[in-house]
Write an enzyme that holds these catalytic residues in place. Structure first.
Site, short mmCIF file in Angstrom:
data_model
loop_
_atom_site.label_atom_id
_atom_site.label_comp_id
_atom_site.label_asym_id
_atom_site.label_seq_id
_atom_site.Cartn_x
_atom_site.Cartn_y
_atom_site.Cartn_z
CG HIS A 11 77.60 -27.72 -1.17
ND1 HIS A 11 77.75 -28.01 -2.52
CD2 HIS A 11 78.83 -27.88 -0.62
CE1 HIS A 11 79.00 -28.32 -2.77
NE2 HIS A 11 79.68 -28.26 -1.63
CD GLU A 84 85.40 -28.87 1.97
OE1 GLU A 84 85.90 -29.24 3.06
OE2 GLU A 84 84.66 -29.59 1.27
#
Length: 216
Positions: A11, A84
């Site tokens: 990202h 994550e």
């Protein structure tokens, strides 16, 4: 068997990236630079005909992936297993603060201990072993259940770390000696049985942002 080309993308930048805070499962949006990086990704992959785009469900990943889906006329496919790692109580903290408040857990983090579970915070932490199994499981599910020839997967630094180690057969406990950049493009292929690394940490598409900043 059909070979699937995978564009694995971290990202774009967030304010917490700049501040070097652990983000984990906390849902932090892109900052202004991150949105520019997402558009640069779209331009950098403009000549690649993607068949599908997959993303973590966290906002910073989805915001990075959305320009790619629009450019290819696709619907973004969300997979929470691409999140994550969850760091429990350490989420939102910088490393010096963690070292001061949780020295034993900080040591375990630096040592890449496989089975240490940090104290819970807003979220319950995952061990490194649990996290890696989740991330690799998501990848295998995506590539085994798709007929697509080219897919983009937008995820997080820890997930990229797991994929790199899986492809290169590097032990999870080994200290990382490779870079993981925001909005980087990392290319793999999957031949039905094996993940192969083709190109790592390509950020050439972000050069246009630097040029724009100079022009301004």
């Amino acid at each position: 068997m059909q070979t699937t080309e995978i564009f694995l993308i971290r990202h774009g930048e967030t304010d917490w990236n700049k501040e070097k805070r652990l983000q984990g499962h906390l849902d932090i949006p892109l900052n202004a630079e991150g949105f520019l990086q997402a558009q640069a990704l779209r331009a950098g992959l403009s000549e690649v005909a993607l068949d599908a785009v997959f993303s973590s469900d966290l906002l910073r990943a989805r915001q990075t992936a959305e320009p790619l889906t629009m450019a290819n006329g696709l619907t973004l496919q969300i997979d929470s297993d691409l999140r994550e790692r969850c760091f429990g109580v350490m989420e939102g903290m910088r490393r010096p603060e963690i070292a001061e408040r949780f020295p034993l857990d900080f040591a375990a983090l630096n040592n890449r201990d496989l089975d240490v579970r940090y104290p819970a915070g807003v979220n319950v932490a995952e061990t490194l072993s649990e996290f890696s199994a989740r991330a690799i499981g998501a990848l295998q599910r995506i590539v085994r259940n798709t007929r697509h020839r080219r897919v983009a997967i937008v995820s997080h630094g820890g997930v990229l770390d797991c994929f790199y180690r899986h492809a290169e057969n590097i032990d999870l406990r080994q200290a990382r000696d490779f870079d993981i950049f925001n909005a980087s493009i990392n290319r793999f292929t999957w031949n039905g049985t094996q993940l192969r690394l083709i190109e790592w940490a390509d950020v050439s598409h972000l050069n246009a942002i630097s040029l724009d900043e100079v022009d301004r």
